[in-house]
Design a protein around this motif. Structure first.
Motif, PDB file in Angstrom:
ATOM      1  N   ASP A  62      41.222 -14.025   5.061  1.00 49.56           N
ATOM      2  CA  ASP A  62      42.107 -12.742   4.878  1.00 49.56           C
ATOM      3  C   ASP A  62      42.440 -11.428   4.489  1.00 49.56           C
ATOM      4  N   GLY A  63      42.542  -9.992   4.412  1.00 48.41           N
ATOM      5  CA  GLY A  63      43.229  -9.299   3.790  1.00 48.41           C
ATOM      6  C   GLY A  63      44.627  -9.204   2.864  1.00 48.41           C
ATOM      7  N   GLY A  64      44.891 -10.273   3.922  1.00 51.33           N
ATOM      8  CA  GLY A  64      45.923 -10.999   3.357  1.00 51.33           C
ATOM      9  C   GLY A  64      46.690 -12.247   2.907  1.00 51.33           C
ATOM     10  N   GLY A  65      45.818 -12.622   2.268  1.00 51.95           N
ATOM     11  CA  GLY A  65      45.227 -14.455   1.682  1.00 51.95           C
ATOM     12  C   GLY A  65      45.067 -15.063   2.098  1.00 51.95           C
ATOM     13  N   ALA A  66      45.404 -15.132   3.526  1.00 51.09           N
ATOM     14  CA  ALA A  66      45.984 -16.105   4.817  1.00 51.09           C
ATOM     15  C   ALA A  66      44.180 -17.123   5.194  1.00 51.09           C
ATOM     16  N   PRO A  67      43.999 -18.414   5.064  1.00 56.25           N
ATOM     17  CA  PRO A  67      43.386 -18.776   5.118  1.00 56.25           C
ATOM     18  C   PRO A  67      42.664 -19.139   6.946  1.00 56.25           C
ATOM     19  N   VAL A  68      41.098 -18.320   7.268  1.00 62.76           N
ATOM     20  CA  VAL A  68      40.817 -18.063   8.572  1.00 62.76           C
ATOM     21  C   VAL A  68      39.550 -18.684   8.628  1.00 62.76           C
ATOM     22  N   GLY A  69      38.733 -19.495   7.902  1.00 66.33           N
ATOM     23  CA  GLY A  69      38.312 -20.635   8.206  1.00 66.33           C
ATOM     24  C   GLY A  69      37.196 -21.372   7.272  1.00 66.33           C
ATOM     25  N   SER A  70      36.636 -21.966   7.201  1.00 64.65           N
ATOM     26  CA  SER A  70      36.045 -22.832   6.603  1.00 64.65           C
ATOM     27  C   SER A  70      34.625 -23.114   6.318  1.00 64.65           C
ATOM     28  N   ALA A  71      33.681 -24.084   6.006  1.00 62.96           N
ATOM     29  CA  ALA A  71      32.381 -24.393   5.931  1.00 62.96           C
ATOM     30  C   ALA A  71      32.136 -25.698   4.220  1.00 62.96           C
ATOM     31  N   VAL A  72      31.908 -27.159   4.419  1.00 60.08           N
ATOM     32  CA  VAL A  72      31.994 -27.957   3.567  1.00 60.08           C
ATOM     33  C   VAL A  72      30.422 -28.293   3.636  1.00 60.08           C
ATOM     34  N   LEU A  73      29.224 -27.897   2.573  1.00 58.69           N
ATOM     35  CA  LEU A  73      28.253 -28.396   2.657  1.00 58.69           C
ATOM     36  C   LEU A  73      28.283 -30.109   1.972  1.00 58.69           C
ATOM     37  N   TRP A  74      27.068 -30.494   2.535  1.00 61.27           N
ATOM     38  CA  TRP A  74      27.004 -31.983   2.911  1.00 61.27           C
ATOM     39  C   TRP A  74      25.818 -32.563   2.549  1.00 61.27           C
ATOM     40  N   THR A  75      26.211 -33.639   1.658  1.00 63.96           N
ATOM     41  CA  THR A  75      24.568 -34.217   1.438  1.00 63.96           C
ATOM     42  C   THR A  75      24.945 -36.056   1.529  1.00 63.96           C
ATOM     43  N   LEU A  76      24.040 -36.314   1.080  1.00 64.21           N
ATOM     44  CA  LEU A  76      23.478 -38.614   1.074  1.00 64.21           C
ATOM     45  C   LEU A  76      24.166 -38.582  -0.493  1.00 64.21           C
ATOM     46  N   PRO A  77      24.885 -39.428  -0.538  1.00 59.47           N
ATOM     47  CA  PRO A  77      25.796 -39.437  -1.630  1.00 59.47           C
ATOM     48  C   PRO A  77      24.831 -40.049  -3.064  1.00 59.47           C
ATOM     49  N   GLY A  78      25.092 -39.453  -3.915  1.00 58.54           N
ATOM     50  CA  GLY A  78      23.531 -39.569  -5.165  1.00 58.54           C
ATOM     51  C   GLY A  78      22.978 -38.304  -5.241  1.00 58.54           C
ATOM     52  N   GLN A  79      23.050 -37.802  -4.039  1.00 58.57           N
ATOM     53  CA  GLN A  79      22.103 -36.985  -4.123  1.00 58.57           C
ATOM     54  C   GLN A  79      22.893 -35.348  -4.971  1.00 58.57           C
ATOM     55  N   GLU A  80      21.912 -34.517  -5.692  1.00 64.67           N
ATOM     56  CA  GLU A  80      22.667 -33.534  -6.902  1.00 64.67           C
ATOM     57  C   GLU A  80      22.566 -31.783  -5.268  1.00 64.67           C
ATOM     58  N   VAL A  81      21.459 -32.086  -4.126  1.00 64.97           N
ATOM     59  CA  VAL A  81      21.359 -30.557  -3.581  1.00 64.97           C
ATOM     60  C   VAL A  81      21.190 -30.823  -1.943  1.00 64.97           C
ATOM     61  N   PRO A  82      22.540 -30.185  -2.133  1.00 65.99           N
ATOM     62  CA  PRO A  82      22.905 -30.309  -0.288  1.00 65.99           C
ATOM     63  C   PRO A  82      21.898 -29.643   0.912  1.00 65.99           C
ATOM     64  N   TYR A  83      22.542 -30.084   1.747  1.00 62.65           N
ATOM     65  CA  TYR A  83      21.185 -30.019   2.549  1.00 62.65           C
ATOM     66  C   TYR A  83      21.861 -29.472   4.437  1.00 62.65           C
ATOM     67  N   ALA A  84      22.936 -29.729   4.734  1.00 65.48           N
ATOM     68  CA  ALA A  84      23.942 -29.435   6.074  1.00 65.48           C
ATOM     69  C   ALA A  84      25.444 -28.615   5.592  1.00 65.48           C
ATOM     70  N   VAL A  85      25.929 -28.266   6.682  1.00 65.22           N
ATOM     71  CA  VAL A  85      27.012 -27.443   6.292  1.00 65.22           C
ATOM     72  C   VAL A  85      27.618 -28.709   7.878  1.00 65.22           C
ATOM     73  N   VAL A  86      29.182 -29.178   7.287  1.00 61.66           N
ATOM     74  CA  VAL A  86      30.527 -29.736   8.104  1.00 61.66           C
ATOM     75  C   VAL A  86      31.347 -28.748   8.145  1.00 61.66           C
ATOM     76  N   LEU A  87      32.520 -29.179   8.909  1.00 65.77           N
ATOM     77  CA  LEU A  87      33.385 -28.422   9.244  1.00 65.77           C
ATOM     78  C   LEU A  87      33.509 -27.287   8.926  1.00 65.77           C
ATOM     79  N   PHE A  88      32.160 -26.501   9.891  1.00 66.05           N
ATOM     80  CA  PHE A  88      32.046 -25.173   9.941  1.00 66.05           C
ATOM     81  C   PHE A  88      33.357 -25.225  11.022  1.00 66.05           C
ATOM     82  N   GLU A  89      34.373 -23.819  10.230  1.00 65.16           N
ATOM     83  CA  GLU A  89      34.833 -24.032  11.704  1.00 65.16           C
ATOM     84  C   GLU A  89      35.680 -22.061  10.772  1.00 65.16           C
ATOM     85  N   ALA A  90      35.306 -20.651  12.413  1.00 63.50           N
ATOM     86  CA  ALA A  90      35.576 -19.274  12.137  1.00 63.50           C
ATOM     87  C   ALA A  90      36.298 -18.844  13.711  1.00 63.50           C
ATOM     88  N   PRO A  91      37.505 -19.542  14.005  1.00 64.24           N
ATOM     89  CA  PRO A  91      38.042 -18.863  15.344  1.00 64.24           C
ATOM     90  C   PRO A  91      38.560 -17.912  15.179  1.00 64.24           C
TER      91      PRO A  91
END
Length: 309
Positions: free
Chosen positions: A51-80
């Motif tokens: 947020d504007g004060g620098g506090a973490p308020v959400g997350s999202a992580v791109l995911w792929t299979l091991p050894g792959q260079e291109v992500p194709y999914a989002v995991v750990l998506f949080e935006a409370p």
């Protein structure tokens, strides 16, 4: 004002933690640590919203299979509590994936909430995804078998022959045949988009990206000598899975799907699996029944979302 940035080293693997939710924090911290170690994600793919004060308020992580260079999914998506944060995170994840060569991005929402992602309030999550351009491509059911649960005997009516004996051609031919009459919405859409043969090739290649041994993959032949059922068990980075089971249209209604699930489960268990999971479309009543007959338990519902990039 919402700022989206890569996670800082000191924030990994905890990323975003919730007060008074120790179970969730520990499970997701361990999960992200495993993803980073396996190469399923990278620090620069771990996005944090602040947020504007620098506090973490959400997350999202791109995911792929091991050894792959291109992500194709989002995991750990949080935006409370914030549609604005959710929209910014999903847009940033999509832009990052696109810049790395992805042409679509996926996310799944499981209910009930459980480790490691703890996707609480699934209805709200689904609405946030729809608002960001994602659409449901499959309404699924999740099944689990745990070591110690009884397995039916191998079906003596079937003669199972493995990939290392047959080669890929019979597998692709049977996949193309059965995908022409599939009850799985996602696979049916692939048939419409690519045609049965190319959809079969894509399914075979995508499943082959999971760890497996050639002798695990089998076709079960009926007593009349015709191919009846295909079984593609495998291991993803976190758990053993029934990667795919399909029955030829001429042999449906004989219980062969359950036989293939049993066969695949036995192979995985013999390789050390203490748990095996499998998914199917909610509309595929025959496959759901096959998992149940093989001793699996329906432990969750899963909506699969996708957004073209």
């Amino acid at each position: 004002m919402v700022v989206i940035r890569p996670a800082r080293p000191r924030e990994l693997p905890a990323l975003l933690e919730f007060p008074d939710d120790a179970e969730r924090n520990a499970a997701t911290r361990a999960y992200l640590g495993e993803l980073l170690a396996a190469g399923c994600t990278r620090p620069e793919w771990c996005l944090v919203a602040e947020d504007g004060g620098g506090a973490p308020v959400g997350s999202a992580v791109l995911w792929t299979l091991p050894g792959q260079e291109v992500p194709y999914a989002v995991v750990l998506f949080e935006a409370p509590g914030s549609a604005e944060v959710a929209a910014a995170l999903l847009e940033s994840a999509a832009a990052t994936a696109r810049s790395l060569g992805a042409d679509e991005l996926e996310h799944v929402v499981d209910a009930p909430a459980q480790a490691p992602q703890f996707q609480r309030d699934p209805e709200r999550r689904a609405e946030l995804l729809r608002s960001a351009g994602f659409r449901v491509i499959r309404d699924g059911r999740r099944f689990r078998w745990a070591a110690g649960a009884e397995l039916p005997p191998v079906d003596a009516r079937l003669d199972f022959r493995s990939l290392d004996r047959l080669g890929p051609a019979p597998f692709l031919a049977l996949l193309a045949e059965l995908l022409g009459e599939t009850a799985d919405a996602r696979l049916a859409a692939d048939v419409v988009r690519y045609g049965a043969r190319q959809a079969a090739e894509r399914l075979f290649e995508e499943t082959a990206e999971l760890r497996h041994e050639p002798h695990w993959w089998e076709i079960g032949y009926d007593g009349d000598g015709t191919p009846a059922v295909i079984s593609l068990p495998a291991e993803n980075p976190s758990v053993a899975v029934i990667g795919f089971v399909g029955v030829a249209p001429a042999h449906r209604g004989k219980g062969y799907a359950a036989a293939a699930v049993v066969r695949g489960t036995r192979l995985l268990a013999a390789n050390g699996a203490r748990e095996v999971r499998g998914d199917c479309d909610a509309a595929n009543a025959a496959m759901a029944k096959a998992f149940t007959r093989a001793g699996y338990r329906n432990f969750a519902e899963r909506l699969e979302f996708s957004r073209p990039l």
